[in-house]
Design an enzyme around this catalytic site. Structure first.
Site: not given
Length: 284
Positions: A92, A150
């Site tokens: 990202h 994550e």
């Protein structure tokens, strides 16, 4: 200046690939930043939380001295081998600096590849990049997948790093542990659990989109686990930079081929975060 990292530390020829079909153990060793980090797992941005712990390091922007090498398979935007799914995994972009970076990686993927669908972690920092890519590639669907999140850091989520050891000593000790099966108190994951979750997710995506090219937007820890799956004999692929392009080919036989690793050539004209929130074991 090159940031390309490959299995066994060797840069492959432009058309070469690296593969693995074996299960692996997660590498040992962990380091902590000297700066404060933020452990966010709820998808909220961290623009006003500079004093909180993050899964990312503070950054500095550096100008690239020269264009980075484009290390891409010769297939380009052509069709994918029907025996494989080609998955373009992108870390990202970082809010606050790289609107340009998100646009550049999206523009690159639109020009160089014919992408069928975009998958993303459901956390905001990943979704922002995924939506930019999907829009630029012709208004593609973005499929949110929690398994691409994550690593969950349990009781350490949202704490100030400098105070974490005092407030949650057990959780802090677990995070610093060299054991890959060590879970973090408060619902946090071990590195083994992270590895199983995200590699299973990518294999599932690969099975569903056999013969297609898919983009996946996710986080640094997830991408490092995917690297270990593809390159089990390599200790580390190095830092995973924001908006870096990493290309994997997956087959039904669970054979993984790493075609491209750590490519940020799309950022060569505007700068790249070489220390950008680390991209190491504690980054997001």
């Amino acid at each position: 200046m090159s940031v390309l990292h490959t299995c066994s530390g060797v840069k492959p020829p432009r058309h070469s690939s690296l593969s693995s079909s074996e299960s692996v153990n997660i590498p040992l060793g962990i380091s902590f930043p000297t700066t404060k980090i933020i452990l966010l797992h709820n998808g909220k941005t961290a623009s006003t939380t500079h004093n909180l712990i993050s899964t990312r390091f503070l950054t500095r922007r550096v100008k690239m001295a020269e264009s980075l090498p484009l290390v891409i398979s010769p297939s380009g935007s052509s069709s994918v081998d029907p025996a494989y799914c080609e998955i373009i995994v992108v870390r990202h972009g970082e809010t606050g600096w790289n609107v340009d970076g998100r646009l550049q990686v999206a523009d690159r993927l639109a020009k160089e590849f014919k992408i069928s669908v975009v998958y993303s972690s459901d956390l905001n920092r990943a979704l922002e990049t995924a939506r930019t890519i999907a829009k630029t590639c012709g208004g593609l669907e973005v499929i949110e997948d929690q398994d691409l999140r994550e690593r969950h850091l349990g009781d350490l989520q949202g704490l100030v790093f400098s105070e974490a050891a005092k407030i949650c000593p057990d959780a802090h000790k677990a995070l610093a542990s060299q054991r890959t099966d060590m879970e973090i108190p408060g619902g946090g994951e071990s590195l083994d659990q992270l590895y199983k979750r995200c590699t299973t997710a990518l294999q599932r995506i690969g099975r569903k989109h056999k013969g297609q090219r898919v983009a996946v937007v996710t986080h640094g820890g997830v991408i490092r686990a995917l690297y270990k799956r593809a390159c089990p004999n390599d200790k580390s692929g190095g830092k995973v930079l924001n908006t870096s392009v990493n290309i994997f080919q997956l087959s039904d036989a669970k054979k993984w081929i790493l075609k491209t690793w750590g490519d940020v050539s799309h950022l060569s004209q505007t700068g790249v975060l070489l220390t950008g929130f680390g991209g190491n074991r504690t980054s997001g």
